[in-house]
Design an enzyme around this catalytic site. Structure first.
Site, PDB file in Angstrom:
ATOM      1  N   HIS A 169       0.773  -1.299   0.019  1.00 25.98           N
ATOM      2  CA  HIS A 169       0.096   0.090   0.000  1.00 25.98           C
ATOM      3  C   HIS A 169       0.842   1.380   0.037  1.00 25.98           C
ATOM      4  O   HIS A 169       2.078   1.177   0.278  1.00 25.98           O
ATOM      5  CB  HIS A 169      -0.797  -0.022   1.350  1.00 25.98           C
ATOM      6  CG  HIS A 169      -0.405  -0.009   2.568  1.00 25.98           C
ATOM      7  ND1 HIS A 169       0.150   1.341   3.181  1.00 25.98           N
ATOM      8  CD2 HIS A 169       0.137  -0.859   3.507  1.00 25.98           C
ATOM      9  CE1 HIS A 169       0.699   1.191   4.254  1.00 25.98           C
ATOM     10  NE2 HIS A 169       0.688  -0.187   4.596  1.00 25.98           N
ATOM     11  N   CYS A 195       2.989  -4.784   6.591  1.00 25.27           N
ATOM     12  CA  CYS A 195       2.994  -4.381   5.403  1.00 25.27           C
ATOM     13  C   CYS A 195       4.215  -3.837   4.615  1.00 25.27           C
ATOM     14  O   CYS A 195       5.309  -3.695   4.972  1.00 25.27           O
ATOM     15  CB  CYS A 195       1.748  -3.475   5.217  1.00 25.27           C
ATOM     16  SG  CYS A 195       0.160  -4.105   5.605  1.00 25.27           S
TER      17      CYS A 195
END
Length: 412
Positions: free
Chosen positions: A102, A116
């Site tokens: 992301h 992440c």
């Protein structure tokens, strides 16, 4: 052409390397590689580097897992369910447990996230625009790159031969759910019934193939299937050791006291061999091949792994191009480091790591040791499409593989 040009310009501010802005993108064959050592992300189309970017992976205590993933979900804007609704624009999910690619305004090129893979805003947005669901994402410590692999054991296009032989057992789901529909499970039955007529597949989307060692689930399914055929009722073969299965096993053993002398385990290798022998099935298989398509199980079947006490290692292959007319397939492959723990080696019956083999390469040695039934090879050959993938792993599907995923292999 204009969209490709815009994409190239957008990447320039976020990447260390980008090909000519008019590069051609064939989304089904894209692969994404993340190196935690270099804190970098590389997008490949075949062996060609499309673009690279700096990233930030998980910091200490929130380490980004290594392994083989694929994009499961895409959202232009998402908020974290775990960390105070933190914004995650241009999110591409890799696991349902919370790992994703992301955008972030903080990409310091050292581990800084909660697990992440953070990307610079311009790059995250443009990468989002060219990826499809199911694009492979490989995360490793050291940088790896796909290389052409030619081996006779890799699948080539072929039309499936009717009939395809299936077991007498009721069709049942493979790993994960299939919206309530049964999933075909092929068995190495000597006298299969019914016979399924198989035509060329209507779905031409890429398939996902996993070759791994059999688990107790597959062993129990075999025992249940063949005990039923021998007249010892276990109910529907489902891999679960329930009351009926326990009673059938104990009755089978009671009729063969010499063979089971000293064998205290209910389900054991001795039991599997004796059931196979009684059913006239020969030597039990020790491996399994599973196929998924569009995140759904399609079928699975037994296979044989030579020298099973030697680790196979973890290897990933992607089909870059396929020529059905001439029966050709261009495969690319990488080997990922996967040091098995002592507990895992004991559980899997492994006494030597794949690195102890001194001849050849690990990826070729693993392919050399796998024997796939001809009817299964033909069926897979008839389903091949550019972008199809194959994973070879000792450790099975793991807990991250489930409903709505491809095969996810965690190496660390």
């Amino acid at each position: 052409m204009f969209s490709r040009f815009v994409f190239g310009l957008g990447l320039l501010s976020a990447t260390a390397l980008v090909n000519h802005p008019a590069f051609a993108v064939d989304a089904p064959t894209l692969q994404i590689f993340v190196s935690k050592d270099k804190q970098s992300l590389v997008v490949y189309d075949g062996t060609e580097v499309i673009a690279t970017s700096k990233v930030s992976t998980g910091k200490a205590g929130h380490t980004t897992p290594n392994g083989i993933f694929s994009v499961l979900e895409k959202k232009k804007y998402h908020e974290s369910n775990l960390y105070s609704a933190a914004p995650m624009p241009w999110m591409q999910r890799l696991t349902w447990s919370g790992i994703a690619l992301h955008e972030s305004n903080s990409v310091p090129r050292y581990p800084a996230s909660h697990g992440c893979v953070r990307m610079p805003p311009a790059f995250a947005k443009q990468l989002y625009r060219i990826t499809d669901l199911s694009v492979p994402v490989i995360i490793s410590d050291a940088e790896v790159a796909p290389e052409p692999i030619a081996h006779p054991n890799l699948f080539r296009p072929d039309l499936p031969e009717p009939p395809l032989l299936l077991s007498d057992a009721e069709l049942r789901p493979a790993i994960g759910e299939n919206r309530g529909e049964p999933v075909q499970l092929a068995m190495n039955s000597a006298a299969p019934s019914p016979v399924a007529q198989v035509a060329a597949p209507e779905n031409t989307d890429p398939i996902r193939i996993l070759i791994t060692r059999r688990t107790e689930r597959e062993t129990v399914i075999d025992i249940q299937t063949y005990l039923n055929q021998l007249g010892f009722s276990t109910g529907t073969p489902d891999g679960l050791v329930g009351t009926a299965t326990i009673q059938a096993i104990n009755t089978f053993k009671a009729l063969r006291p010499a063979q089971f002398k000293g064998d205290k385990a209910l389900v054991s290798e001795t039991l599997l061999r004796e059931v196979y022998a009684a059913a006239g099935k020969g030597e039990p298989p020790n491996g399994i091949i599973m196929v998924r398509q569009d995140f759904m199980p399609v079928f699975e079947a037994p296979l044989t792994i030579d020298n099973p006490r030697q680790a196979l290692g973890t290897h990933f292959f992607a089909l870059h191009a396929v020529d059905a007319k001439n029966g050709k397939a261009d495969w690319l492959g990488v080997t990922l480091k996967n040091d098995l723990s002592r507990q895992a080696m004991k559980r899997l019956g492994i006494v030597a790591n794949e690195s102890s083999i001194v001849t050849g390469t690990p990826i070729a040695n693993a392919l050399d040791r796998i024997t796939i039934p001809d009817e299964i090879r033909r069926r897979i050959g008839g389903m091949l499409a550019a972008g199809s993938t194959l994973t070879i792993s000792d450790t099975g599907i793991g807990p991250e593989t489930g409903a709505g995923t491809d095969f996810i292999t965690i190496t660390r």
